[in-house]
Design an enzyme around this catalytic site. Sequence first.
Site, PDB file in Angstrom:
ATOM      1  N   ARG A   1      22.131 -14.747   4.832  1.00 12.57           N
ATOM      2  CA  ARG A   1      21.703 -13.364   4.576  1.00 12.57           C
ATOM      3  C   ARG A   1      22.710 -12.655   3.677  1.00 12.57           C
ATOM      4  O   ARG A   1      22.338 -11.848   2.819  1.00 12.57           O
ATOM      5  CB  ARG A   1      21.558 -12.604   5.892  1.00 12.57           C
ATOM      6  CG  ARG A   1      20.387 -13.027   6.749  1.00 12.57           C
ATOM      7  CD  ARG A   1      20.187 -12.096   7.936  1.00 12.57           C
ATOM      8  NE  ARG A   1      19.142 -12.582   8.820  1.00 12.57           N
ATOM      9  CZ  ARG A   1      17.835 -12.380   8.623  1.00 12.57           C
ATOM     10  NH1 ARG A   1      17.441 -11.688   7.569  1.00 12.57           N
ATOM     11  NH2 ARG A   1      16.942 -12.865   9.465  1.00 12.57           N
TER      12      ARG A   1
ATOM     13  N   THR B   1      -2.912   5.206   7.240  1.00 16.19           N
ATOM     14  CA  THR B   1      -3.363   6.380   6.482  1.00 16.19           C
ATOM     15  C   THR B   1      -2.302   7.472   6.489  1.00 16.19           C
ATOM     16  O   THR B   1      -2.044   8.123   5.466  1.00 16.19           O
ATOM     17  CB  THR B   1      -4.676   6.923   7.075  1.00 16.19           C
ATOM     18  OG1 THR B   1      -5.681   5.915   6.981  1.00 16.19           O
ATOM     19  CG2 THR B   1      -5.146   8.162   6.336  1.00 16.19           C
ATOM     20  N   GLN B   2      -1.668   7.665   7.620  1.00 14.32           N
ATOM     21  CA  GLN B   2      -0.623   8.681   7.736  1.00 14.32           C
ATOM     22  C   GLN B   2       0.664   8.249   7.027  1.00 14.32           C
ATOM     23  O   GLN B   2       1.395   9.083   6.491  1.00 14.32           O
ATOM     24  CB  GLN B   2      -0.343   8.982   9.205  1.00 14.32           C
ATOM     25  CG  GLN B   2      -1.537   9.554   9.950  1.00 14.32           C
ATOM     26  CD  GLN B   2      -2.086  10.801   9.279  1.00 14.32           C
ATOM     27  OE1 GLN B   2      -1.340  11.726   8.966  1.00 14.32           O
ATOM     28  NE2 GLN B   2      -3.395  10.829   9.070  1.00 14.32           N
ATOM     29  N   GLU B   3       0.946   6.952   7.022  1.00 12.73           N
ATOM     30  CA  GLU B   3       2.120   6.460   6.288  1.00 12.73           C
ATOM     31  C   GLU B   3       2.030   6.861   4.820  1.00 12.73           C
ATOM     32  O   GLU B   3       3.025   7.266   4.207  1.00 12.73           O
ATOM     33  CB  GLU B   3       2.219   4.931   6.401  1.00 12.73           C
ATOM     34  CG  GLU B   3       2.574   4.423   7.785  1.00 12.73           C
ATOM     35  CD  GLU B   3       2.686   2.909   7.820  1.00 12.73           C
ATOM     36  OE1 GLU B   3       3.002   2.310   6.771  1.00 12.73           O
ATOM     37  OE2 GLU B   3       2.465   2.319   8.889  1.00 12.73           O
TER      38      GLU B   3
ATOM     39  N   ASP C   1      15.902  -0.304  12.512  1.00  8.15           N
ATOM     40  CA  ASP C   1      14.974   0.800  12.791  1.00  8.15           C
ATOM     41  C   ASP C   1      15.651   1.901  13.599  1.00  8.15           C
ATOM     42  O   ASP C   1      14.997   2.601  14.381  1.00  8.15           O
ATOM     43  CB  ASP C   1      13.734   0.295  13.547  1.00  8.15           C
ATOM     44  CG  ASP C   1      12.971  -0.759  12.749  1.00  8.15           C
ATOM     45  OD1 ASP C   1      12.946  -0.654  11.520  1.00  8.15           O
ATOM     46  OD2 ASP C   1      12.404  -1.676  13.376  1.00  8.15           O
TER      47      ASP C   1
ATOM     48  N   THR D   1      20.316   2.538   8.565  1.00  4.59           N
ATOM     49  CA  THR D   1      21.691   2.295   8.984  1.00  4.59           C
ATOM     50  C   THR D   1      21.797   0.845   9.450  1.00  4.59           C
ATOM     51  O   THR D   1      20.830   0.084   9.351  1.00  4.59           O
ATOM     52  CB  THR D   1      22.099   3.246  10.123  1.00  4.59           C
ATOM     53  OG1 THR D   1      21.264   2.987  11.269  1.00  4.59           O
ATOM     54  CG2 THR D   1      21.963   4.711   9.704  1.00  4.59           C
TER      55      THR D   1
ATOM     56  N   THR E   1       0.828  -1.211   0.000  1.00  5.47           N
ATOM     57  CA  THR E   1       0.000   0.000   0.000  1.00  5.47           C
ATOM     58  C   THR E   1       0.863   1.262   0.000  1.00  5.47           C
ATOM     59  O   THR E   1       0.498   2.267  -0.616  1.00  5.47           O
ATOM     60  CB  THR E   1      -0.966   0.034   1.198  1.00  5.47           C
ATOM     61  OG1 THR E   1      -0.238   0.058   2.427  1.00  5.47           O
ATOM     62  CG2 THR E   1      -1.904  -1.174   1.172  1.00  5.47           C
TER      63      THR E   1
ATOM     64  N   ILE F   1      15.827  -8.444   7.618  1.00  8.88           N
ATOM     65  CA  ILE F   1      16.895  -7.775   8.360  1.00  8.88           C
ATOM     66  C   ILE F   1      18.110  -7.721   7.450  1.00  8.88           C
ATOM     67  O   ILE F   1      18.602  -8.746   6.981  1.00  8.88           O
ATOM     68  CB  ILE F   1      17.207  -8.522   9.669  1.00  8.88           C
ATOM     69  CG1 ILE F   1      15.988  -8.471  10.607  1.00  8.88           C
ATOM     70  CG2 ILE F   1      18.426  -7.905  10.346  1.00  8.88           C
ATOM     71  CD1 ILE F   1      16.161  -9.275  11.876  1.00  8.88           C
TER      72      ILE F   1
ATOM     73  N   HIS G   1       8.443   2.950   9.250  1.00 11.79           N
ATOM     74  CA  HIS G   1       8.243   2.069  10.407  1.00 11.79           C
ATOM     75  C   HIS G   1       7.020   2.541  11.188  1.00 11.79           C
ATOM     76  O   HIS G   1       6.876   3.742  11.449  1.00 11.79           O
ATOM     77  CB  HIS G   1       9.482   2.100  11.313  1.00 11.79           C
ATOM     78  CG  HIS G   1       9.379   1.183  12.489  1.00 11.79           C
ATOM     79  ND1 HIS G   1       9.484  -0.190  12.373  1.00 11.79           N
ATOM     80  CD2 HIS G   1       9.161   1.438  13.798  1.00 11.79           C
ATOM     81  CE1 HIS G   1       9.328  -0.736  13.575  1.00 11.79           C
ATOM     82  NE2 HIS G   1       9.141   0.226  14.451  1.00 11.79           N
TER      83      HIS G   1
ATOM     84  N   ASN H   1      13.314   3.922   5.015  1.00  9.76           N
ATOM     85  CA  ASN H   1      12.361   2.908   5.445  1.00  9.76           C
ATOM     86  C   ASN H   1      11.219   3.594   6.179  1.00  9.76           C
ATOM     87  O   ASN H   1      11.402   4.657   6.771  1.00  9.76           O
ATOM     88  CB  ASN H   1      13.058   1.912   6.379  1.00  9.76           C
ATOM     89  CG  ASN H   1      12.103   0.854   6.930  1.00  9.76           C
ATOM     90  OD1 ASN H   1      11.430   0.168   6.164  1.00  9.76           O
ATOM     91  ND2 ASN H   1      12.038   0.724   8.246  1.00  9.76           N
TER      92      ASN H   1
ATOM     93  N   SER I   1       7.110   6.585  11.366  1.00 11.37           N
ATOM     94  CA  SER I   1       8.345   7.323  11.122  1.00 11.37           C
ATOM     95  C   SER I   1       8.960   6.888   9.804  1.00 11.37           C
ATOM     96  O   SER I   1       8.964   5.701   9.477  1.00 11.37           O
ATOM     97  CB  SER I   1       9.373   7.057  12.243  1.00 11.37           C
ATOM     98  OG  SER I   1       8.825   7.289  13.524  1.00 11.37           O
TER      99      SER I   1
END
Length: 216
Positions: free
Chosen positions: A64, A171-173, A144, A140, A12, A91, A108, A106, A135
């Site tokens: 990874r 919604t705010q993201e 987060d 880095t 989204t 990660i 979060h 990113n 946020s």
Amino acid sequence: MNVVVLISGGGTNLQALIDGQLDGSLNIDIKSVISNKADAFGLERASRANIQTDVLDHKAFDSRESFDQSLIKIIDQYQPELVVLAGFMRILTPEFTRHYLGRMINIHPSLLPKYQGLHTHKRAIEAGDKEHGCSVHFVTEELDGGPTALQAVVPIQEGDTPEMLAQRVLTQEHIIFPRTVQLFSEGRLRMENNDCLLDGEVLPTEGLQIRSFDQE
């Protein structure tokens, strides 16, 4: 500005970026949407917008490090000026984060540095917090933990469930994520010495904060 978006799910936040690209409000060219899951619905969103998609299944790698090295090779083919993590549930290794340091962001679902990691909405409610939010931060090596560019604050209402709160935060993201991308594309936002700078001024720890108490 060339952008590559990494996803693992529904996408989204990716859709908010695609919408901005299509309506001209974002001065970006999404070169590829890359997922570690072939069934991620975000890939369908990208295809509908005629955006290149790539799939790199993390289960096909024995570490990874090997996965991230292959991911770097795919991303760098597109020469992105910004790499955007839009619900990429991996990660990342230090090598990967160092490779894109200062040009990877990113989103979060918490008011960082609170509630790094998972289950943020449940944790905020259980802690008795009055406010919660989301946020956008530079990535880095610390999970987060990179410097925050923008935050949106929403009230925690009486009777809120984690699902109800998550929807209002989402919604705010969709508002602050594209805004952060645009500020970066305009050269107004950058990371320097592990700080976020907007128009040359160091932002506070919480970044530029937007309050959305009109939802009460």
